[in-house]
Every structure is written in C-alpha cells, then in structure tokens.
Design an enzyme around this catalytic site. Structure first.
Site, short mmCIF file in Angstrom:
data_model
loop_
_atom_site.label_atom_id
_atom_site.label_comp_id
_atom_site.label_asym_id
_atom_site.label_seq_id
_atom_site.Cartn_x
_atom_site.Cartn_y
_atom_site.Cartn_z
N CYS A 103 53.78 40.74 -143.87
CA CYS A 103 52.29 40.89 -143.79
C CYS A 103 52.10 42.06 -142.82
O CYS A 103 52.30 41.99 -141.58
CB CYS A 103 51.70 39.76 -142.94
SG CYS A 103 49.84 39.93 -142.81
N CYS A 110 39.61 46.26 -135.95
CA CYS A 110 38.85 46.15 -137.40
C CYS A 110 37.41 46.21 -137.03
O CYS A 110 36.75 45.85 -135.78
CB CYS A 110 39.30 44.75 -137.97
SG CYS A 110 38.43 44.54 -139.62
N CYS A 114 34.26 39.54 -138.75
CA CYS A 114 34.24 38.35 -139.18
C CYS A 114 34.43 37.39 -137.88
O CYS A 114 35.21 37.59 -136.98
CB CYS A 114 35.32 37.99 -140.23
SG CYS A 114 35.19 38.92 -141.59
N CYS A 117 37.69 35.68 -136.64
CA CYS A 117 39.05 36.55 -136.48
C CYS A 117 39.34 37.20 -135.22
O CYS A 117 38.21 37.82 -134.69
CB CYS A 117 38.69 37.63 -137.84
SG CYS A 117 40.28 38.57 -137.92
N CYS A 335 45.85 36.35 -137.94
CA CYS A 335 45.56 37.76 -137.71
C CYS A 335 44.77 38.25 -136.39
O CYS A 335 44.07 37.62 -135.92
CB CYS A 335 44.23 37.90 -138.60
SG CYS A 335 44.09 39.22 -139.52
N1 SAH Z 1 40.34 42.28 -143.75
C1 SAH Z 1 41.19 41.64 -144.68
C2 SAH Z 1 42.41 41.48 -144.30
C3 SAH Z 1 42.75 41.01 -142.96
S1 SAH Z 1 42.39 39.42 -142.76
C4 SAH Z 1 40.23 40.47 -145.32
O1 SAH Z 1 39.25 40.15 -144.74
O2 SAH Z 1 40.79 39.75 -146.17
C5 SAH Z 1 43.64 38.46 -143.67
C6 SAH Z 1 43.22 37.01 -143.82
O3 SAH Z 1 43.23 36.17 -142.73
C7 SAH Z 1 41.47 36.89 -144.49
O4 SAH Z 1 41.58 36.02 -145.57
C8 SAH Z 1 40.99 36.28 -142.99
O5 SAH Z 1 39.63 35.68 -143.32
C9 SAH Z 1 41.97 35.33 -142.55
N2 SAH Z 1 41.81 35.01 -141.24
C10 SAH Z 1 41.38 35.82 -140.37
N3 SAH Z 1 41.50 34.99 -139.12
C11 SAH Z 1 41.65 33.71 -139.48
C12 SAH Z 1 41.85 32.63 -138.53
N4 SAH Z 1 41.60 32.45 -137.27
N5 SAH Z 1 42.19 31.59 -139.37
C13 SAH Z 1 42.38 31.55 -140.72
N6 SAH Z 1 42.35 32.68 -141.23
C14 SAH Z 1 42.19 33.81 -140.61
#
Ligand code: SAH
Length: 351
Positions: A103, A110, A114, A117, A335
C-alpha cells in the site's frame, strides 16, 4: 531533487548520452535502480560519473526506509520512509497467499479532511512526485525479494493522500510501475482508492488507465456523507456512483466500494437498505471495513453484531460484499497513524 527512477529507460539513455556515456550504461544503471540501489552502491558504474550526477542533483531513489514494524500476528509490515526534504510518509506490506501487496502513499498528508482518517489531520503538506511513489515500491520490493520471486506483486494506492488529487504524478507512476524494463508490475495487479473525485475518475478511464477502482463511499445519503467526508459537498452520492459506472463501462473492471462502519453513524438498517438501492443492477463489490480507532478522531467501529446485520442486508439483496480482514492493527496499520505518531514523538523530543 532529481530522481533517476522517475525516468523511463529511454529517458535515462538520453540523460547518460549527454554525460558522454556508452549505450550499455543505461541498461546497467537501470537494473541497479530497479533493484533499489543508490548511486554510490552501483559498483560497476565509474565513480566519476556517480560524482558528476550527484553534483548535478541526481539521486537514484526518493525514499529511504527510516523504520519498519512487523505485526506479530499476520506478518504485515509497516514502513516509515524518509523523503529527501525531511518529510516522512508510510506504507504497509500485506502478505497474502497469492503474493505481497504494498500500500503506497501518494501525498504527504491529505487535503480531503475525512473525519475518521489520521492522514488528513495536519492537512496537505505536499504532493509526492512519480519517482517518490515508485521508490516506495522499489525499496520494499528489493527488501522482500526471495529466491528470484519479487517482493511486491500487487500495489494499492491506498496509503496517505488522495491519488486523484495528485493526478499527473500518479498517472506517471502507473506508467513507470508497469513498464516492462522496470518493475513490470502487471496492470491487473494495481488498485487505486479515491474518495470520489468524479471528474478525475472519468478522466482516468478516458486516458486508458485501468487500475481496479476503489471508491470510498462510507455513506449512502448525501447529508450523512457530508458529515463524514467534506468532499461530499462537491459531489453527490449519485454523481459518485455515476462516475463509477462510467469507469466500469469504459474499462470493464469491476468497481469496489469501501464502506467503513462507524458506530451509530452509518451502520443502521436505513443505510444498508439505501446502499442496496444504489447498487442495484451495478456489478460491483462492497467492502465493509471495521473502522480503525484514531484517538484524535474519537469515532468508534461498529460492533460485530451490527456489522453482521449490515452485511446480511446486503447479502439478502444480492449485493456482492465482504467484511475486510483487519491486518496489522497492532502496528498502527491504518492510514496515517504511524506518520502521525512519529511527528508527535519528534515534536515532544524537540520541545
Ligand atoms: N484518499 C483515498 C485513499 C486513501 S484512504 C481514499 O479516500 O480512498 C484509504 C482507505 O482507508 C479509504 O477507504 C479510507 O476511507 C480508509 N480509512 C482511512 N482511515 C481509516 C480508519 N481510521 N479506519 C478504517 N478505514 C480508514
């Protein structure tokens, strides 16, 4: 910083020609780069050339492994990489029966914000260059190669950053990654995860890129999605699904939707049913994810019975879905967690 690994074989040949080098030098150096060697480790390359390239600001690779953490339970390895400018990024290597999946991160931090995250907590610091993204694969591949088997067979752009917010570098990376003379990772083995930048999803398909598209949906209702993901202010759920359908029709590749289950937010029956309605007639797959707890975020994963109930509704409505196995949770597999901790510790030591 100028990275040799960001050059195609022909570009490297041109560069070395301008340094008065014979034609075989490009082949020699290219294989060193793909094997993860820095300029001063290329034993059969003349010192004088190495010094001249170095003086002109060239390096072979854009990352160095600063630390690694191996999960005691499933062999997952988390890597912390140092970039040339002192920033750090992270990645995870997951071992499956069919091969090793790395990965990779596409940005430092970023901008997407979100709510669950950790990568986005300090905002966007900067984009990674194509060479810096490729370097992550090169160094981990070299470190894990065994008995002539490659160390990385699959790549997911699912680390820190929003890949489609760094479009040019990411597509250049995709080109370099699958290049036959280079790492030669099959295009079939690459996935790209996005929070749903619709115009860029369409552009990717229009320009002939075909990674498995993974769309982070996380909510089936616009108002709820806006609460979880600020990008929902820009694109509605409908627009996201339409862009995913466009991608599928153009590339023929089944789209995956990611749905992290957050207790009391998006795990109710109403959400499950609406998700089924949205997916009806679309041959896609839904990945249900247990939320990794991020302390700054305070959101909790749904419990096992809620997850089970949610999955059953999808199953009963013919929506292909699976609950993603959590890997590396003992080593901050989610992440952005590792980089976050590294920065916090460093700040504490500096004060
Ligand atoms: N920006 C991109 C890729 C990075 S995040 C995206 O949004 O898809 C990769 C994945 O991890 C995404 O599906 C995101 O929603 C998830 N993710 C991020 N933080 C997380 C967490 N604390 N628990 C579970 N999934 C998470």
């Amino acid at each position: 910083m100028k990275l040799l690994c960001s050059l195609s074989f022909d570009e490297l040949k041109e560069l070395l020609k301008s340094y008065g080098q014979p034609a075989f030098r490009a082949k020699q150096m290219f294989s060193h780069i793909v094997a993860g060697r820095e300029l001063d480790e290329m034993s059969n390359v003349p010192k004088e050339l190495v010094n001249r390239l170095g003086d002109d600001g060239w390096r072979a690779l854009g990352v160095k492994i600063e630390a690694s953490f191996r999960s005691a339970t499933d062999g997952t390895v988390k890597y912390l990489y140092a970039l040339g400018d002192g920033n750090v990024i992270e990645g995870v290597l997951m071992r499956y029966k069919y091969g090793n999946t790395l990965c990779v991160s596409t940005q430092v931090g970023c901008a997407m914000g979100c709510r669950f995250c950790a990568s986005t907590l300090g905002g966007l610091v900067r984009d990674l260059t194509a060479g810096e993204i490729l370097s992550q694969v090169i160094v981990v591949n070299a470190l894990n190669a065994e008995d002539g088997q490659r160390g990385v067979t699959n790549v997911v752009l699912m680390g820190s950053g929003e890949p489609l917010d760094n479009y040019d570098n990411v597509t250049k990376f995709l080109d370099l990654l699958s290049c036959e003379d280079g790492l030669n990772v099959s295009k079939r083995n690459v996935s790209l995860s996005t929070c749903g930048l619709c115009d860029r999803i369409r552009r990717l398909a229009d320009e002939g890129y075909t990674p498995v598209l993974t769309v982070s949906l996380h909510a089936p209702f616009d108002e709820l999605r806006k609460k979880i993901m600020p990008i929902a202010e820009r694109y509605s759920v409908r627009e996201v699904i339409d862009a995913a359908k466009y991608y599928f029709n153009k590339t023929g590749r089944r789209v995956i939707f990611e749905y992290s289950l957050i207790e009391g937010e998006n795990d109710g029956e109403d959400c499950a049913k609406e998700l089924c309605r949205l997916m009806r007639g679309f041959p896609c797959h839904v990945n249900l994810i247990r939320l990794n707890y991020v302390k700054e975020r305070g959101l909790k994963s749904s419990g096992e019975s809620a997850i089970d109930k949610f999955r059953k509704i999808l199953d009963n409505n013919g929506v292909s879905c699976s609950v993603r196995r959590s890997m590396g949770s003992d080593i901050q597999g989610a992440c952005g967690q590792l980089r976050r901790n590294y920065i916090e510790k460093k700040d504490n030591n500096d004060n």
